[in-house]
Scaffold this motif. Structure first.
Motif, PDB file in Angstrom:
ATOM      1  N   TRP A  46      49.641  20.388  22.721  1.00  0.00           N
ATOM      2  CA  TRP A  46      48.757  21.287  21.625  1.00  0.00           C
ATOM      3  C   TRP A  46      49.124  21.107  20.329  1.00  0.00           C
ATOM      4  CZ3 TRP A  46      44.439  23.630  21.666  1.00  0.00           C
ATOM      5  CH2 TRP A  46      44.332  24.686  21.093  1.00  0.00           C
ATOM      6  N   GLU A  47      50.589  21.277  19.916  1.00  0.00           N
ATOM      7  CA  GLU A  47      51.103  21.265  18.732  1.00  0.00           C
ATOM      8  C   GLU A  47      50.722  20.197  17.804  1.00  0.00           C
ATOM      9  OE1 GLU A  47      52.550  22.198  21.402  1.00  0.00           O
ATOM     10  OE2 GLU A  47      52.736  24.352  21.163  1.00  0.00           O
ATOM     11  N   ARG A  48      50.641  18.919  18.651  1.00  0.00           N
ATOM     12  CA  ARG A  48      50.435  17.701  17.701  1.00  0.00           C
ATOM     13  C   ARG A  48      51.789  17.248  16.987  1.00  0.00           C
ATOM     14  NH1 ARG A  48      45.039  16.213  18.378  1.00  0.00           N
ATOM     15  NH2 ARG A  48      44.870  15.013  16.751  1.00  0.00           N
ATOM     16  N   MET A  99      38.157  33.791  32.555  1.00  0.00           N
ATOM     17  CA  MET A  99      38.086  32.887  32.061  1.00  0.00           C
ATOM     18  C   MET A  99      38.968  31.821  32.080  1.00  0.00           C
ATOM     19  SD  MET A  99      37.143  34.511  28.110  1.00  0.00           S
ATOM     20  CE  MET A  99      36.579  32.986  27.261  1.00  0.00           C
ATOM     21  N   LEU A 100      38.291  30.778  32.557  1.00  0.00           N
ATOM     22  CA  LEU A 100      39.310  29.274  32.812  1.00  0.00           C
ATOM     23  C   LEU A 100      38.863  28.501  31.850  1.00  0.00           C
ATOM     24  CD1 LEU A 100      38.397  29.011  36.748  1.00  0.00           C
ATOM     25  CD2 LEU A 100      40.357  30.155  35.691  1.00  0.00           C
ATOM     26  N   GLU A 101      40.152  27.713  31.474  1.00  0.00           N
ATOM     27  CA  GLU A 101      40.052  26.780  30.402  1.00  0.00           C
ATOM     28  C   GLU A 101      40.198  25.422  31.045  1.00  0.00           C
ATOM     29  OE1 GLU A 101      42.712  25.665  26.479  1.00  0.00           O
ATOM     30  OE2 GLU A 101      43.535  27.243  28.046  1.00  0.00           O
ATOM     31  N   VAL A 102      39.506  24.423  30.528  1.00  0.00           N
ATOM     32  CA  VAL A 102      39.888  23.040  30.646  1.00  0.00           C
ATOM     33  C   VAL A 102      40.991  22.562  29.888  1.00  0.00           C
ATOM     34  CG1 VAL A 102      38.750  20.705  30.821  1.00  0.00           C
ATOM     35  CG2 VAL A 102      37.531  22.687  31.505  1.00  0.00           C
ATOM     36  N   VAL A 103      41.947  21.906  30.449  1.00  0.00           N
ATOM     37  CA  VAL A 103      42.876  21.056  29.744  1.00  0.00           C
ATOM     38  C   VAL A 103      42.837  19.797  30.024  1.00  0.00           C
ATOM     39  CG1 VAL A 103      45.621  21.092  29.377  1.00  0.00           C
ATOM     40  CG2 VAL A 103      44.304  23.788  29.780  1.00  0.00           C
ATOM     41  N   ILE A 104      42.686  18.924  28.971  1.00  0.00           N
ATOM     42  CA  ILE A 104      42.914  17.570  29.173  1.00  0.00           C
ATOM     43  C   ILE A 104      43.868  16.851  27.714  1.00  0.00           C
ATOM     44  CG2 ILE A 104      41.785  15.130  29.301  1.00  0.00           C
ATOM     45  CD1 ILE A 104      39.330  16.604  30.663  1.00  0.00           C
ATOM     46  N   PHE A 105      45.099  16.497  28.045  1.00  0.00           N
ATOM     47  CA  PHE A 105      45.818  15.799  27.271  1.00  0.00           C
ATOM     48  C   PHE A 105      46.190  14.366  27.833  1.00  0.00           C
ATOM     49  CE2 PHE A 105      47.046  20.281  26.070  1.00  0.00           C
ATOM     50  CZ  PHE A 105      46.661  20.269  24.823  1.00  0.00           C
ATOM     51  N   LEU A 106      45.773  13.344  27.021  1.00  0.00           N
ATOM     52  CA  LEU A 106      46.302  11.919  27.696  1.00  0.00           C
ATOM     53  C   LEU A 106      47.014  11.358  26.471  1.00  0.00           C
ATOM     54  CD1 LEU A 106      42.709  11.082  28.947  1.00  0.00           C
ATOM     55  CD2 LEU A 106      44.720  11.763  30.265  1.00  0.00           C
ATOM     56  N   ASN A 143      41.206  18.414  15.785  1.00  0.00           N
ATOM     57  CA  ASN A 143      41.294  17.589  16.790  1.00  0.00           C
ATOM     58  C   ASN A 143      39.570  17.188  17.113  1.00  0.00           C
ATOM     59  OD1 ASN A 143      41.508  15.982  18.946  1.00  0.00           O
ATOM     60  ND2 ASN A 143      42.786  17.510  20.249  1.00  0.00           N
ATOM     61  N   PHE A 144      39.286  16.211  15.976  1.00  0.00           N
ATOM     62  CA  PHE A 144      38.011  15.704  16.045  1.00  0.00           C
ATOM     63  C   PHE A 144      37.414  14.783  17.223  1.00  0.00           C
ATOM     64  CE2 PHE A 144      39.349  16.081  11.555  1.00  0.00           C
ATOM     65  CZ  PHE A 144      38.380  17.171  10.873  1.00  0.00           C
ATOM     66  N   SER A 145      38.326  14.141  17.635  1.00  0.00           N
ATOM     67  CA  SER A 145      38.008  13.429  18.899  1.00  0.00           C
ATOM     68  C   SER A 145      37.680  14.290  20.435  1.00  0.00           C
ATOM     69  CB  SER A 145      39.094  12.601  19.369  1.00  0.00           C
ATOM     70  OG  SER A 145      40.381  12.933  19.568  1.00  0.00           O
ATOM     71  N   ALA A 146      38.605  15.424  20.289  1.00  0.00           N
ATOM     72  CA  ALA A 146      38.379  16.176  21.406  1.00  0.00           C
ATOM     73  C   ALA A 146      37.020  17.117  21.168  1.00  0.00           C
ATOM     74  CB  ALA A 146      39.498  17.207  21.511  1.00  0.00           C
ATOM     75  N   CYS A 168      41.584  27.616  16.544  1.00  0.00           N
ATOM     76  CA  CYS A 168      40.652  26.741  17.419  1.00  0.00           C
ATOM     77  C   CYS A 168      39.424  27.272  17.466  1.00  0.00           C
ATOM     78  CB  CYS A 168      41.609  26.371  18.779  1.00  0.00           C
ATOM     79  SG  CYS A 168      41.565  27.773  19.882  1.00  0.00           S
ATOM     80  N   GLY A 169      38.577  26.306  17.781  1.00  0.00           N
ATOM     81  CA  GLY A 169      37.231  26.594  18.230  1.00  0.00           C
ATOM     82  C   GLY A 169      37.056  26.767  19.636  1.00  0.00           C
ATOM     83  N   ILE A 170      36.532  27.851  20.250  1.00  0.00           N
ATOM     84  CA  ILE A 170      36.250  28.069  21.571  1.00  0.00           C
ATOM     85  C   ILE A 170      34.973  27.566  22.233  1.00  0.00           C
ATOM     86  CG2 ILE A 170      36.118  29.890  23.501  1.00  0.00           C
ATOM     87  CD1 ILE A 170      38.843  29.710  21.620  1.00  0.00           C
TER      88      ILE A 170
END
Length: 180
Positions: A46-48, A99-106, A143-146, A168-170
């Motif tokens: 998240w912090e990059r 509210m449920l958040e999708v998390v994807i970090f690869l 995070n333009f790619s996300a 961040c954007g929601i």
């Protein structure tokens, strides 16, 4: 548009993503693998930035506490060689609003291969099977790619907020029946 977080307790902990990849619960034994992956792939956090040892310990503790409290959570993405290559799943975004958040970090070596798409499809299918109507994503503004990834998969920007000390954007998407 909330959901019953209790419904999410039916989400699975072991999910095949095809092509030898799968999701499984993170554990304390994943510490070295997660630390290595995040230190060599700062964009997978998240912090990059390359995280500290303490950050990774705290992250694993957070994931384990989330499993315990809610019965589901963000999982390890593992390849056919048993190597941890990312994290993906659902976590509670806002317990007061259900509210449920999708998390994807690869890991960067795993991006662009369809793995994120397969993870999102599997997560969405599980959400649908649990009668979850809506998913959210918190995406850093830089995070333009996300942003492209989630936008191209039907998520719409609904606002901005501060999430884990980052503006961040929601994004939101209704969960639709899986297509065959």
């Amino acid at each position: 548009m909330g959901v019953d977080i209790g419904q999410a307790r039916r989400l699975g902990f072991h999910i095949s993503l095809g092509a030898g990849y799968h999701l499984r619960p993170l554990g304390t034994s994943d510490f070295d693998s997660l630390l290595s992956m995040l230190q060599t792939n700062p964009d997978a956090s998240w912090e990059r930035t390359a995280p500290s040892v303490e950050y990774v310990r705290t992250l694993i503790d957070f994931r384990l506490e989330h499993y315990e409290r809610f019965g589901f959570g963000v999982l390890a993405v593992e390849n056919s060689a048993g190597r941890l290559v990312g994290q993906a799943g659902l976590q509670v975004f806002n317990v007061d609003r259900d509210m449920l958040e999708v998390v994807i970090f690869l890991a960067s070596a795993e991006t662009g291969k369809g793995l994120g798409s397969r993870a999102l499809a599997a997560i969405s299918m599980q959400a649908y099977s649990c009668d979850i109507a809506c998913l959210y994503a918190a995406i850093r503004l830089d995070n333009f790619s996300a942003r492209r990834f989630f936008s191209s998969r039907g998520f719409e920007l609904i606002g901005r907020d501060v999430h884990y000390a980052q503006v961040c954007g929601i994004w939101r998407r209704l969960v639709v029946p899986p297509t065959s």
